[in-house]
Design a protein around this motif. Structure first.
Motif, short mmCIF file in Angstrom:
data_model
loop_
_atom_site.label_atom_id
_atom_site.label_comp_id
_atom_site.label_asym_id
_atom_site.label_seq_id
_atom_site.Cartn_x
_atom_site.Cartn_y
_atom_site.Cartn_z
N LEU A 89 0.85 -1.19 0.00
CA LEU A 89 0.00 0.00 0.00
C LEU A 89 0.88 1.23 0.00
N SER A 90 0.61 2.19 -0.85
CA SER A 90 1.39 3.43 -0.93
C SER A 90 0.45 4.62 -1.11
N TRP A 91 0.90 5.78 -0.65
CA TRP A 91 0.12 7.01 -0.72
C TRP A 91 1.08 8.19 -0.73
N GLU A 92 0.55 9.40 -0.79
CA GLU A 92 1.37 10.61 -0.83
C GLU A 92 0.89 11.60 0.22
N GLN A 135 5.47 6.02 9.76
CA GLN A 135 5.92 7.36 9.41
C GLN A 135 6.24 7.47 7.92
N ASP A 136 6.35 6.33 7.27
CA ASP A 136 6.61 6.32 5.83
C ASP A 136 5.29 6.41 5.06
N THR A 137 5.37 6.57 3.76
CA THR A 137 4.18 6.67 2.92
C THR A 137 3.87 5.36 2.21
N GLN A 138 4.21 4.24 2.84
CA GLN A 138 3.87 2.93 2.28
C GLN A 138 3.85 1.90 3.40
N LEU A 139 3.13 0.82 3.14
CA LEU A 139 3.01 -0.27 4.11
C LEU A 139 2.88 -1.57 3.35
N SER A 140 3.63 -2.57 3.76
CA SER A 140 3.59 -3.90 3.14
C SER A 140 2.74 -4.82 4.01
N VAL A 141 1.66 -5.35 3.43
CA VAL A 141 0.80 -6.30 4.13
C VAL A 141 1.21 -7.70 3.70
N LYS A 142 1.70 -8.50 4.63
CA LYS A 142 2.21 -9.82 4.31
C LYS A 142 1.07 -10.78 3.95
N ALA A 143 1.45 -11.82 3.20
CA ALA A 143 0.45 -12.81 2.77
C ALA A 143 -0.13 -13.56 3.95
N GLU A 144 0.67 -13.74 5.02
CA GLU A 144 0.17 -14.47 6.17
C GLU A 144 -0.98 -13.74 6.87
N ALA A 145 -1.05 -12.42 6.68
CA ALA A 145 -2.10 -11.64 7.32
C ALA A 145 -3.36 -11.55 6.47
N GLN A 146 -3.38 -12.24 5.33
CA GLN A 146 -4.53 -12.20 4.43
C GLN A 146 -5.02 -13.61 4.15
N VAL A 147 -6.30 -13.71 3.86
CA VAL A 147 -6.91 -14.99 3.52
C VAL A 147 -6.96 -15.10 2.00
N PRO A 148 -6.43 -16.16 1.42
CA PRO A 148 -6.45 -16.28 -0.04
C PRO A 148 -7.86 -16.33 -0.60
N LYS A 162 -7.63 2.00 4.04
CA LYS A 162 -7.73 3.46 4.05
C LYS A 162 -6.61 4.00 4.92
N VAL A 163 -6.29 5.29 4.74
CA VAL A 163 -5.18 5.89 5.47
C VAL A 163 -5.56 7.30 5.90
N ARG A 164 -4.99 7.74 7.01
CA ARG A 164 -5.17 9.11 7.48
C ARG A 164 -3.86 9.60 8.08
N ALA A 165 -3.75 10.91 8.29
CA ALA A 165 -2.49 11.53 8.74
C ALA A 165 -2.73 12.38 9.98
N ARG A 166 -1.64 12.65 10.69
CA ARG A 166 -1.69 13.52 11.87
C ARG A 166 -0.35 14.20 12.03
N TRP A 167 -0.40 15.44 12.49
CA TRP A 167 0.82 16.18 12.81
C TRP A 167 1.32 15.76 14.19
N LYS A 168 2.34 16.38 14.70
CA LYS A 168 2.88 15.99 15.99
C LYS A 168 1.83 16.06 17.09
N THR A 169 1.01 17.11 17.02
CA THR A 169 -0.10 17.25 17.96
C THR A 169 -1.37 17.49 17.16
#
Length: 542
Positions: A169-172, A205-218, A225-232
């Motif tokens: 998963l990647s985003w900007e 903190q990066d703009t991508q996430l790798s979801v492993k195959a073990e965490a998914q059902v074939p 979905k993704v959301r962001a937040r500043w320091k506070t």
């Protein structure tokens, strides 16, 4: 100098507004300390913000000497609303004064609103003197917005498959790369299997996430979905969902397998299995306390939960261990099986060569038994081909291979069918048992026509005799009646005499026979014919 006042602050121009907010921003701690819990709101000109219909309708006129009179339009009050109160703000004195109402509010027929009036006494009049009025309502405390700041929503969320069945998963960032906010943002990614309730949340903190195959059902669809937040501050709004379909596993097995340490000596493991796979395979935990120890089942109290929707079954199992560092845990598949006792599940073959023949008015049914190794009994089922409800099921005594069907129990000249099946002789205890065999093919036969018995002959004879008698009576009675009428007509009668008829015409009954004599005496008349041809009537009474 900026200071905390005990009353509202009058802001007359946009410059004053800007200076006020800059001062509040720089002296926010002081403002918090100055706030003493009382309701205090600044006063500003209504033109800079949302137009108030009540303030727009407010009109104030003075006599330029001693008083100011104001009027305005407001909506009718409900039982829970208090009437509006107009106040005069004295800026030099830093105080507020009530404009005293006078008269009763009048209903305006044009717009169904109330027109209220009030009067304020003052001697402050001049060319450079302004009168400031406001409607006083409850004023909430100031809200510190610095704790409610949120950043914009991440953009361009996408997914792409990676090796071994995983997903990237990647985003900007919502801000340009040169922005100082971009490197300070934290992200939270939520993903789940479609139509499920629980999300898996991961913060990065990066703009991508790798979801492993073990965490998914074939073979299932997933969404993220993704959301962001500043320091506070607060999290941003969620980005639009992105979906993907996982590949089918050629060898189906468990998914989402994981173990959690409950404490130093307790572990809980959980996994998921497809419903269709769980019909044929069962997975159990196998543990080794060290590399050389034999594998054995970790627990026998595996719990299974089946969500109301979704094709997955969830398993979890808890067990105790002695040495966590040396523990090895595996999920071992086993085939589901079912055991049958051979002597309790015997289904014999169906009988052979079913034949039926007539003997002495009855029908004899015969068959040959199959080749069993146990004792059998038989059931015979016969029915009328014309009337399906006319059916009979009989159980033949043990050891018998024939059955006599009484001819009297069957309808004459009617087609019947019969079939036979074999059953294992039931017993008590650990004996043979099982379901009956299949039915043989139906054998057809037709009963003989009915023969006339003496009783039937008598019934028929009597019926015919009764019919003949009724028919004879029906013909003879009218003929006899006609003959009687003709006989009565042919018998001579004095009443038919012409002479008597003339006498009766000339002499009525009342003249010939008085009422007393006619009721008490009997008369006999005789008519004689003379040679001259005249009839003479001679009557006598007695």
């Amino acid at each position: 100098m900026f200071f905390c006042s005990r009353g509202p602050v009058l802001l007359r121009s946009p410059g004053d507004m800007l200076l006020f907010w800059v001062s509040c921003g720089s002296l926010l701690p002081l403002l918090v300390l100055c706030y003493n819990g009382q309701e205090r709101c600044a006063i500003q000109d209504n033109k800079q913000h949302h137009v108030s219909p009540v303030l727009e309708s407010l009109r104030c006129y003075n006599d330029y000497s001693s008083y100011v009179r104001c009027s305005w339009e407001e909506s009718p009050h409900t039982s829970s609303q208090a009437p509006l109160a107009l106040y005069y703000w004295d800026s030099p004195e830093n105080r507020e004064s009530l404009c005293k109402p006078y008269g009763q509010p009048a209903l305006n027929p044009n717009n169904i609103k109330l027109t209220a009036q009030c009067e304020y006494n003052t001697h402050d009049f001049g060319i450079n003197i302004n009168h400031v009025f406001f409607f006083k309502t409850s004023c909430p405390p100031a809200l510190v917005l610095s704790k409610n700041v949120r950043v914009r929503t991440p953009v361009h969320l996408s997914q792409q498959p990676v090796e071994r069945g995983g997903c990237l998963l990647s985003w900007e960032s919502p801000y340009p790369p040169s922005s100082l906010l971009t490197p300070t943002l934290n992200y939270q990614v939520n993903y789940r299997r479609s139509n499920q309730d629980d999300w898996t949340a991961v913060e990065v903190q990066d703009t991508q996430l790798s979801v492993k195959a073990e965490a998914q059902v074939p073979g299932f669809q997933y969404e993220a979905k993704v959301r962001a937040r500043w320091k506070t501050g607060l999290w941003s709004e969620w980005s639009p969902l992105v979906t993907w379909l996982t590949e089918e596993d050629p060898v189906p097995g468990p998914s989402n397998a994981q173990c959690v340490l409950d404490n130093e000596t307790a572990v809980t493991c959980s996994w998921e299995v497809k419903r269709d796979v769980a019909q044929f395979l069962t997975f159990h935990l196998s543990c080794k306390h060290n590399h050389t120890a034999p594998a054995q089942k970790c627990c026998d109290n595996t719990m299974v939960s089946a969500p109301s929707r979704g094709p997955m079954l969830k398993y979890n199992c808890s067990f105790h261990v002695q040495d966590l560092e040396q523990l090895e845990v595996e999920l071992v598949p086993t085939h589901n099986s079912k055991t049958f006792k051979t002597h309790k599940n015997i289904r014999p073959n169906r009988p052979l060569e079913v034949q039926i023949e007539e003997r002495d008015g009855n029908w004899i049914l015969k068959w040959n038994p199959p080749k069993p190794n146990v004792e059998l009994t038989y059931q015979v089922h016969y029915w009328s081909n014309k009337t399906q409800e006319d059916t009979t099921l009989l159980t033949v005594s043990q050891g018998s291979r024939s059955l006599s069907i009484l001819g009297g129990s069957l309808r004459p000249s009617e087609c019947y069918l019969v079939k036979v099946r074999a059953l294992v002789v039931p017993g008590q205890g650990d004996t043979y048992d099982g379901p009956p065999s299949e039915w043989t093919d139906p054998v057809e036969w037709t009963t003989q026509p009915a023969s006339w018995s003496i009783t039937t002959f008598l019934y028929v004879f009597i019926s015919i005799l009764v019919a003949i008698v009724f028919l004879a009576l029906y013909i003879t009675i009218p003929a006899c009646h006609r003959r009687v009428i003709l006989w009565e007509v042919s018998v001579p009668s004095p009443l038919k005499s012409k002479v008597l008829g003339e006498v009766i015409k000339k002499s009525p009954d009342r003249l010939l026979f008085p009422e007393s004599e006619r009721s008490e005496k009997t008369y006999i008349c005789r008519v004689q014919t003379l040679e001259s041809g005249e009839d003479i009537s001679l009557c006598s009474s007695w």
